[in-house]
Scaffold this motif. Structure first.
Motif, PDB file in Angstrom:
ATOM      1  N   PRO A 149       0.751  -1.277   0.094  1.00 17.63           N
ATOM      2  CA  PRO A 149      -0.052   0.165   0.106  1.00 17.63           C
ATOM      3  C   PRO A 149       0.816   1.143   0.041  1.00 17.63           C
ATOM      4  CG  PRO A 149      -0.440  -1.682   1.665  1.00 17.63           C
ATOM      5  CD  PRO A 149       0.482  -2.274   1.150  1.00 17.63           C
ATOM      6  N   ALA A 150       1.994   1.083   0.436  1.00 18.45           N
ATOM      7  CA  ALA A 150       2.825   2.441   0.631  1.00 18.45           C
ATOM      8  C   ALA A 150       3.644   2.562  -0.870  1.00 18.45           C
ATOM      9  CB  ALA A 150       3.942   2.133   1.569  1.00 18.45           C
ATOM     10  N   ARG A 151       3.592   2.033  -1.711  1.00 10.94           N
ATOM     11  CA  ARG A 151       4.222   2.011  -3.022  1.00 10.94           C
ATOM     12  C   ARG A 151       3.823   3.208  -3.823  1.00 10.94           C
ATOM     13  NH1 ARG A 151       5.679  -2.931  -7.512  1.00 10.94           N
ATOM     14  NH2 ARG A 151       7.018  -1.396  -8.810  1.00 10.94           N
ATOM     15  N   ASP A 152       4.579   4.070  -4.593  1.00 10.54           N
ATOM     16  CA  ASP A 152       4.144   4.938  -5.458  1.00 10.54           C
ATOM     17  C   ASP A 152       3.675   4.461  -6.805  1.00 10.54           C
ATOM     18  OD1 ASP A 152       3.626   7.094  -6.947  1.00 10.54           O
ATOM     19  OD2 ASP A 152       5.257   8.306  -6.452  1.00 10.54           O
ATOM     20  N   ASN A 153       2.543   3.938  -7.123  1.00 13.00           N
ATOM     21  CA  ASN A 153       2.378   3.525  -8.633  1.00 13.00           C
ATOM     22  C   ASN A 153       1.518   4.729  -9.313  1.00 13.00           C
ATOM     23  OD1 ASN A 153       2.802   0.754  -9.137  1.00 13.00           O
ATOM     24  ND2 ASN A 153       1.585   0.204  -7.417  1.00 13.00           N
ATOM     25  N   SER A 154       2.026   5.715  -9.278  1.00 10.68           N
ATOM     26  CA  SER A 154       1.684   6.974  -9.940  1.00 10.68           C
ATOM     27  C   SER A 154       1.559   6.740 -11.522  1.00 10.68           C
ATOM     28  CB  SER A 154       1.717   8.376  -9.167  1.00 10.68           C
ATOM     29  OG  SER A 154       3.209   8.292  -9.527  1.00 10.68           O
ATOM     30  N   VAL A 155       2.710   6.122 -11.809  1.00  9.43           N
ATOM     31  CA  VAL A 155       2.877   5.973 -13.341  1.00  9.43           C
ATOM     32  C   VAL A 155       1.866   5.102 -13.819  1.00  9.43           C
ATOM     33  CG1 VAL A 155       4.404   4.152 -13.221  1.00  9.43           C
ATOM     34  CG2 VAL A 155       4.869   5.462 -15.016  1.00  9.43           C
ATOM     35  N   VAL A 156       1.368   4.351 -13.260  1.00  8.10           N
ATOM     36  CA  VAL A 156       0.039   3.676 -13.686  1.00  8.10           C
ATOM     37  C   VAL A 156      -1.248   4.070 -13.320  1.00  8.10           C
ATOM     38  CG1 VAL A 156      -1.239   1.289 -13.547  1.00  8.10           C
ATOM     39  CG2 VAL A 156       1.365   1.317 -13.637  1.00  8.10           C
ATOM     40  N   ALA A 157      -1.522   4.697 -12.219  1.00  2.00           N
ATOM     41  CA  ALA A 157      -2.749   5.145 -11.834  1.00  2.00           C
ATOM     42  C   ALA A 157      -2.949   6.528 -12.592  1.00  2.00           C
ATOM     43  CB  ALA A 157      -2.520   5.269 -10.164  1.00  2.00           C
ATOM     44  N   THR A 158      -2.093   7.329 -12.966  1.00  2.00           N
ATOM     45  CA  THR A 158      -2.341   8.465 -13.481  1.00  2.00           C
ATOM     46  C   THR A 158      -2.632   8.417 -14.915  1.00  2.00           C
ATOM     47  OG1 THR A 158      -0.794   9.575 -11.913  1.00  2.00           O
ATOM     48  CG2 THR A 158      -1.510  10.878 -14.078  1.00  2.00           C
ATOM     49  N   ALA A 159      -1.890   7.240 -15.562  1.00  2.00           N
ATOM     50  CA  ALA A 159      -2.446   6.899 -16.981  1.00  2.00           C
ATOM     51  C   ALA A 159      -3.720   6.458 -16.847  1.00  2.00           C
ATOM     52  CB  ALA A 159      -1.509   5.729 -17.150  1.00  2.00           C
ATOM     53  N   TYR A 160      -4.204   5.679 -15.897  1.00  2.00           N
ATOM     54  CA  TYR A 160      -5.554   5.256 -16.181  1.00  2.00           C
ATOM     55  C   TYR A 160      -6.770   6.299 -15.593  1.00  2.00           C
ATOM     56  CZ  TYR A 160      -5.009   0.359 -17.269  1.00  2.00           C
ATOM     57  OH  TYR A 160      -4.627  -0.657 -17.773  1.00  2.00           O
ATOM     58  N   LEU A 161      -6.228   7.301 -14.965  1.00  2.00           N
ATOM     59  CA  LEU A 161      -7.292   8.389 -14.672  1.00  2.00           C
ATOM     60  C   LEU A 161      -7.283   9.130 -16.150  1.00  2.00           C
ATOM     61  CD1 LEU A 161      -8.728  10.401 -13.142  1.00  2.00           C
ATOM     62  CD2 LEU A 161      -6.478  11.567 -12.416  1.00  2.00           C
ATOM     63  N   ALA A 162      -6.146   9.316 -16.638  1.00  2.00           N
ATOM     64  CA  ALA A 162      -6.091   9.954 -18.075  1.00  2.00           C
ATOM     65  C   ALA A 162      -7.227   9.316 -19.042  1.00  2.00           C
ATOM     66  CB  ALA A 162      -5.055  10.217 -18.393  1.00  2.00           C
TER      67      ALA A 162
END
Length: 815
Positions: free
Chosen positions: A537-550
């Protein structure tokens, strides 16, 4: 009814009766009944119960309909005859919101005089074990049934008879039945010998909520086909292993069980141990909190009665298996005495693919079998270890499934449960239907894992695909609130929270961080080769999450346009643009390099339109170079694998796509086939070079590669524009992209407008294509620089082979 022909009107047809289905839950006036069960047995030891009643008609019957449902799995019997051919009824739904009621015509089963009505009832999904950690009582701890006969008489009167006072119950010959554990049956027990007690009329709570009763929108589960044994071995004295040659979901039917009292154990599995016995260790799950290993399940037990002609068929469980191990038989079973029933939702097959590469045809078959094994009333992740409706799996595979099967109703049913189980804050559970419903379950890991990017995005991506592939605007209307709540939740999380590591490194946030989704639990790319699965849960997965938000915000903007919600369209287009900008600022350096240069991130950048136009060529070249440097082996995991080859083919690297598709060695699709896979593995190294299995051998997600076979090898795909005049194959594209050693391919697809057929061959460098366009649709045919818009008809075209294999596709990067 009278029909007109070219020669004039035909003769009048015979009258045909029809009966409406359940219009409203309140149409049923019968009472719910519970079996007599003063003490609820522990999980794994709960029998199936028989409920029964007698009924006598008062006049000659002209028609009789049965409406039935249950909390649990039921079979209905009239005068000893099983009603219908549906299996695992009433199916798996979010029972608190939706409970399917089945309708059967039972006119031919009823007698003029005394009639015996019976129900066989077991735990099923309602209160049986479910999911990775095998929790039980997910929706309640009591079994119950609701059934009602609607009878019309010749004198014009009608009558109803249903469950309620007067029904009795007793344990059946099924000592235990669980979808995960298996089924135990003592065939020596005869129902007539049991002691029956009054069944209890049940009221209050869910029983009083008739609004949740609904007719099904998806096809039912059925026994689709029967497989014969291809081999029977004896790895040790008295142990026999039956190989059906194909990994399936279903059960075994067995005869010749021996003398009375013979106890036979059937262990189901996907692989064999070194000694030739069935291996189930790789299917064992564990408790997240303690790490304690759990039993693999999938074990049936039967005690023979010795009666001639008896058979064992465990219809109150299913298993994922290729092999079944028999222990306890006195003699080696003959192959004719044992068959396997393939059990899944009765989906219509609408598409096919073939080519002159045998291994690619085997890969296609493995993917289709894997999907079939996981289409058991809901789209599951695997048919053995978990059997759960993971949102990410269907998000990844729904488009691919639609090339081979009609999944419109199947997906529609599941989406209704997704919306019902969505939390008030917009969080989409990882699993739908979800035993906890639309709220936390109390299981710490399960609760924090919900709402993962790529999984929760099924709320938007699956309805969008149904619009593209079937032209279903109603599903967009119905699911719109669910879609907006998911995107608002993701966008709000991006806006209101920052990852601690980023806040420490950059105390003052940059403007683009308003759209950077960098907090919360995310599965990420999941199961990339060489990566040890470690949910953090502490891992920064923003490279995936932000892509899916877009991605989801962009699709939602288009959906809002389709529905005429212009203000929403502007809002979600702005969120999508903000997320694209945030992704570029955070993950593309000023000189244009990708900060996290994995295959998966390149794929998402290209397929989701995250890279600026001037950077597409560079990103595509760098992705191709990564694959070249890796000897054309994949480095993608769960989310990006299905998009890898299209990303290459659409961006000038068709040759690389084919080299990856046809590569051998681990990880690759061909290595799966070469190692004997008949379904798609969860992990790339699902079976090692020594034949030892790891994890599930039937997870369809990586089988999404076969969409490349349909869309690029054969060249048949839906239109890239998504307006009312193009969706649902009103317009489609035919653009074959030959490569590798393939010199012939063909595909068919039964669209809403009729059958589309594409076939091409290469002979002496001459490319020849034949094409059928059904009435009501049109085809955009692309061969080299030549583009034609063809109406309905049959066509043949030829051109030099080099013109169709070396060009760049015109497909949109954000289909």
């Amino acid at each position: 009814m009278r029909c007109w022909t070219d020669l004039g009107p035909s003769d009048w047809s015979e009258p045909a009766p029809w009966v409406t289905g359940l219009l409203h839950g309140g149409d049923l006036t019968a009472d719910w009944i519970e079996p007599y069960e003063p003490d609820v047995p522990p999980l794994g030891h709960r029998p199936a119960y028989r409920l029964r009643a007698s009924w006598r008609p008062r006049a000659e019957i002209t028609h009789a309909s049965l409406f039935a449902t249950a909390h649990g799995i039921y079979e209905f019997f009239v005068n000893g005859a099983r009603v219908g051919d549906h299996e695992l009824t009433p199916g798996f739904t979010s029972y608190r919101a939706h409970l399917q009621v089945q309708h059967f015509d039972v006119t031919g089963l009823l007698h003029p005089g005394h009639n015996e009505l019976g129900i066989l009832l077991s735990d099923g999904w309602f209160r049986g074990r479910h999911g990775f950690e095998r929790h039980g009582d997910g929706f309640g701890d009591r079994l119950a049934a609701l059934a009602e006969l609607h009878v019309r008489y010749a004198d014009g009167t009608s009558e109803r008879f249903g469950t309620g006072d007067g029904w009795t119950s007793a344990p059946s010959e099924i000592d235990a039945a669980d979808l995960m554990d298996g089924q135990r049956v003592d065939l020596r027990r005869v129902p007539a010998d049991e002691i029956y007690h009054p069944a209890a009329v049940a009221r209050g709570g869910l029983y009083d909520d008739r609004s949740r009763l609904t007719t099904g929108v998806a096809p039912p589960v059925r026994r689709i086909e029967t497989l014969a044994a291809v081999a029977v071995t004896e790895p040790r004295p008295g142990t026999y292993v039956v190989d059906f040659g194909q990994n399936i979901n279903g059960w075994v039917t067995a005869a010749d069980l021996g003398a009375a009292g013979t106890h036979v154990t059937l262990t189901h599995g996907e692989s064999l141990a070194a000694d030739g016995s069935v291996d189930t260790d790789h299917l064992r799950a564990f408790e997240f909190a303690t790490g304690k290993s759990l039993p693999a399940g999938q074990v049936d037990h039967v005690v023979s009665s010795g009666r001639p002609g008896e058979t064992f068929e465990p219809r109150h469980t299913t298993h994922g298996f290729r092999y079944v191990q028999f222990d306890g038989l006195e003699t080696k079973p003959g192959p004719d005495s044992i068959t396997a029933a393939v059990v899944h939702t009765d989906l219509e097959q609408v598409g096919s693919f073939g080519c002159d590469n045998d291994r690619l045809e085997k890969l296609h078959a493995a993917a289709v079998w894997s999907f079939r094994g996981n289409a058991c009333d809901v789209p599951t992740d695997c048919p053995q270890r978990e059997r759960s409706g993971f949102t990410g799996d269907w998000q990844v595979y729904v488009e691919t499934a639609a090339f081979t099967h009609d999944v419109a109703g199947f997906s529609d049913k599941w989406l209704r449960d997704l919306a019902a189980d969505q939390w008030p804050d917009g969080t989409v559970p990882n699993i739908v239907p979800n035993p906890a419903g639309n709220q936390p379950s109390g299981n710490h890991f399960a609760d924090i894992a919900n709402g993962s990017a790529g999984w929760g995005d099924a709320a938007v991506i699956v309805p969008w695909q149904l619009w593209r592939l079937y032209g279903d605007v109603e599903v967009l209307e119905r699911q719109y609130d669910s879609m907006t709540r998911w995107v608002e939740r993701a966008a709000g999380t991006a806006r209101d929270r920052r990852h601690p590591d980023r806040a420490l490194a950059r105390p003052t946030p940059d403007d683009h961080e308003e759209y950077l989704w960098d907090t919360g639990f995310h599965w990420g790319e999941w199961l990339e080769p060489g990566e040890i699965p470690a949910p953090d849960p502490a891992r920064d997965n923003s490279v995936v999450a932000t892509a899916y938000l877009a991605r989801s915000a962009g699709l939602l903007a288009q959906i809002a346009c389709v529905l005429g919600r212009d203000r929403d369209a502007h809002r979600y287009a702005a969120i999508a643009a903000g997320a694209v900008h945030a992704w570029q600022r955070e993950f593309i350096t000023p000189d244009g390099a990708l900060t996290h240069p994995t295959q998966a991130n390149y794929v998402r950048a290209l397929e989701f339109g995250l890279v600026p136009a001037e950077g597409r060529r560079r990103f595509a070249d760098e992705l191709a170079q990564l694959l070249t440097d890796n000897d054309y082996h994949l480095g993608t995991g769960f989310l990006a694998t299905g998009m890898l080859l299209p990303a290459l083919a659409r961006n000038g690297h068709l040759d690389t796509a084919y080299r990856v598709l046809l590569s051998t060695g681990n990880p690759s699709w061909m290595e799966m086939i070469d190692r004997g896979a008949t379904t798609i593995w969860e992990r790339w190294d699902g079976v090692d070079e020594n034949g030892r299995a790891t994890a599930s051998l039937n997870h369809y997600a990586k089988g999404a590669v076969i969409s490349f076979l349909h869309q690029f090898v054969a060249g048949l795909r839906p239109a890239e524009t998504t307006g009312p005049d193009t969706v649902g194959y009103r317009r489609f594209v035919v653009e074959p992209r030959p490569g590798g050693d393939i010199t012939a391919a063909h595909a068919e697809h039964c669209s809403p407008y009729g059958n589309i057929a594409v076939r091409w061959t290469i002979t002496d460098d001459l490319f020849t294509l034949s094409l059928t366009v059904p009435a009501g649709s049109e085809c955009e045919l692309r061969l080299g620089d030549r583009v034609e818009l063809l109406p309905a008809g049959t066509y043949t075209r030829t051109c030099p082979a080099t013109r169709v294999s070396r060009r760049s596709s015109r497909a949109s990067p954000t289909r």
